[in-house]
Design a protein around this motif. Structure first.
Motif: not given
Length: 634
Positions: A91-96
């Motif tokens: 599971s991931c956190y997507s950071l712009p």
């Protein structure tokens, strides 16, 4: 890679200035403070805007620590956990984040939030590289009060960079907060290491001082680093004395590219007791990695006023690596930094010793960073293709299709996906998604999986037509059986390497491409049964000349098109003859308007008389021998 806990005591009522804390700059500067599991945005007592994580996280469930009253800050009380049974292994956190270098800090806490009294085991990746490992059981203080981990990593992907959590066994990874802010591109020797390494903090200490840093105290640090008290790293079998600058100004601090804070150099430790005593710090390490060690000095003893009055050797892992005379290097009350890379370690503890030569050694601070090489990532075009397939096939969350499809290599996060090393990165070679309850369709973006050897989508409920992109030259095995595909089989399917083609039990129709059927003639396996509309090869009905399943087949459509074209050509010829091409004596340039039947007949008679008069005049102009005359005899 072991967990490095930082036991942080937050000081209530302290306020940081925006210019001192990069995490205050906000999304415009690509700085984010994410409250994992938080339901709403809020501003902390330090002026930071904390964001609820709903727009960054790929799933999981929100939770709360068992004893929230022991956590002063709201972002430490909430958490998000990722049960692999419902969200998959990864599971991931997507950071712009645009390309650059970033400081990342993660707070993890257990505090028996799930009432199971067992801390979880999981890994963490940044930039598709394994950077942190949490193993059960955690140290008791970390399990109960939480632990901060931080690192500096390069972001080279757009439009986002992923921070991913990978479950080990059936444990649910857990995270309470994520903070990210940009750092100077040349920081920590970034000119030679920045693009290829992640620097993982294995100990950042201030000597002779208590913990400080933005978000925890009012003391500034341009990189938002937290400097931990040295009590957990100092060899306490030795005796030490603490000294301070006594309010004197420190020069040379807070300078680019590292911006080491002034407070770091305002205190130090030196040896106590016998003058032959050494300063010794013991830093935990992973022997598989190299380490970048930074030592911080300032001659803050007013009694030292000349070179040669304080000289000491620096020994790392038992090796004498340099001799230092601070005053000789920079003078008094001036920051001095020294760095060294330690390689080929054989012990899980790195000893840092300052051995006196003249006077007593002195140390203001110490940093120890594991130099983790960036792992090879999946080829970008194949990453895009896999994300498109994730959408078109409606991959369920439980299959864990998050982050990079192939990296880190130690993970098998994307269920059903097999990867290998290619010339330009990792490539997808096999997709085995049989019997997964998929209900979407196959996007033609699959054509970008140039190295795909085997594709198995059998026993799902996939619909739509087969895309031409299934004709990859690399494909050896294709199993699309027992779905609901419709339409004809693309002529692109049937490369020279294809050995197995199972298209049975679908709703396909039309002529079977000869190159596909030839697989069976050359020792391969092909099954087209259960498709009532297929035709044109042995074991299947012959294709009708024009009609097929109640409508025109491809041949019929071509014939109809040709017929229509012929009829149109005939019409154009007739129009040309009747309306465009006129005789040499037709001088009627207009059609009469609003004529009665009698006037129309009169008009035709008058036109005939005019034509006749002209004809007679021309006949009289002919000579007796039938030639036209021009006034002279022939």
């Amino acid at each position: 890679m072991r967990l490095l806990p930082l036991f942080l005591l937050l000081l209530a009522g302290a306020a940081a200035r925006a210019s001192d804390d990069p995490f205050l700059s906000g999304a415009a500067n690509h700085s984010y403070n994410i409250d994992c599991g938080g339901a709403a945005d809020f501003t902390s007592t330090f002026g930071r805007l904390w964001l609820a994580d709903q727009f960054f996280s790929s799933g999981g469930a929100a939770g709360m620590v068992a004893e929230p009253h022991r956590f002063p800050q709201p972002q430490e009380r909430t958490l998000r956990f990722f049960p692999p049974s419902s969200v998959g292994k990864s599971s991931c956190y997507s950071l712009p984040l645009p390309p650059g270098r970033y400081y990342l800090r993660i707070f993890s806490v257990y505090d028996n939030y799930d009432s199971k009294a067992r801390t979880p085991s999981f890994d963490v990746s940044a930039a598709a590289t394994l950077v942190l490992s949490f193993r059960s059981p955690w140290p008791e203080p970390a399990a109960r009060y939480g632990a901060y981990s931080d690192l500096i990593f390069p972001s080279a992907t757009q439009p986002a960079s992923d921070v991913c959590f990978y479950s080990l066994s059936t444990d649910a990874p857990v995270v309470a907060s994520i903070e990210v802010a940009p750092v100077h591109p040349l920081a920590y020797d970034g000119a030679t290491t920045g693009a290829d390494l992640v620097l993982v903090n294995y100990g950042r200490v201030t000597c002779g001082n208590s913990l400080f840093g933005p978000g925890f105290t009012k003391d500034p640090d341009a990189f938002a680093r937290v400097w931990q008290a040295d009590v957990d790293f100092k060899n306490n079998d030795r005796t030490y004395d603490a000294i301070t600058a006594g309010g004197r100004k420190i020069f040379g601090s807070n300078q680019p590219p590292n911006y080491f804070p002034t407070k770091l150099y305002e205190s130090a430790v030196t040896t106590g007791g016998d003058a032959s005593n050494e300063i010794e710090y013991l830093m935990p390490v992973d022997t598989r990695l190299s380490y970048m060690v930074w030592l911080h000095f300032a001659e803050i003893d007013a009694g030292i006023g000349a070179a040669g009055q304080r000289v000491f050797d620096v020994m790392l892992a038992g090796e004498n690596v340099t001799r230092i005379d601070i005053f000789k290097q920079v003078g008094g009350f001036t920051a001095f930094k020294w760095t060294y890379v330690v390689e080929n370690l054989t012990s899980s503890t790195l000893s840092v010793n300052l051995v006196p030569v003249v006077g007593r050694p002195i140390l203001c601070g110490l940093e120890n960073y594991a130099m983790v090489p960036l792992e090879m990532r999946t080829v970008p075009s194949q990453v895009a293709a896999m994300k498109a397939l994730k959408e078109s096939l409606k991959i369920p969350a439980r299959m864990g299709w998050n982050g990079d499809p192939c990296a880190p290599r130690a993970w098998d996060a994307w269920e059903g996906v097999t990867c290998h090393r290619g010339d330009k990165g990792l490539v997808i070679t096999q997709l085995d998604l049989a019997s997964q309850g998929l209900k979407g369709f196959i996007t033609d973006e699959i054509s970008h999986l140039k190295d795909l050897v085997s594709l198995n989508l059998s026993y799902n409920s996939l619909t739509g037509s087969l895309p031409p992109g299934l004709g990859q030259p690399s494909l050896v095995s294709l199993d699309l059986s027992s779905n609901e595909f419709t339409g004809s089989i693309p002529g692109t399917i049937g490369s020279s390497k294809l050995q197995t083609a199972l298209l049975n039990n679908n709703q396909l129709d039309g002529q079977v491409p000869e190159r596909l059927y030839s697989i069976g003639l050359h020792g391969g396996v092909i099954d087209l049964s259960g498709n009532k509309g297929l035709c044109g090869v042995p074991t299947l009905p012959a294709c009708a000349l024009f009609w097929e399943k109640g409508g025109l087949n491809k041949t019929g459509k071509i014939a109809l098109g040709a017929s229509f074209g012929f009829v149109l050509l005939v019409i154009l010829i007739v129009v040309y003859i009747l309306c465009i091409r006129r005789g040499p004596y037709d001088y009627d340039f207009e059609f009469p308007q609003d004529l009665t039947s009698i006037s129309a007949i009169s008009a035709k008679w008058n036109r005939y008389q005019r034509a006749k008069s002209v004809m007679l005049a021309e006949m009289e102009a002919h000579s007796p021998d039938g030639f036209y005359t021009n006034g002279s005899p022939h």
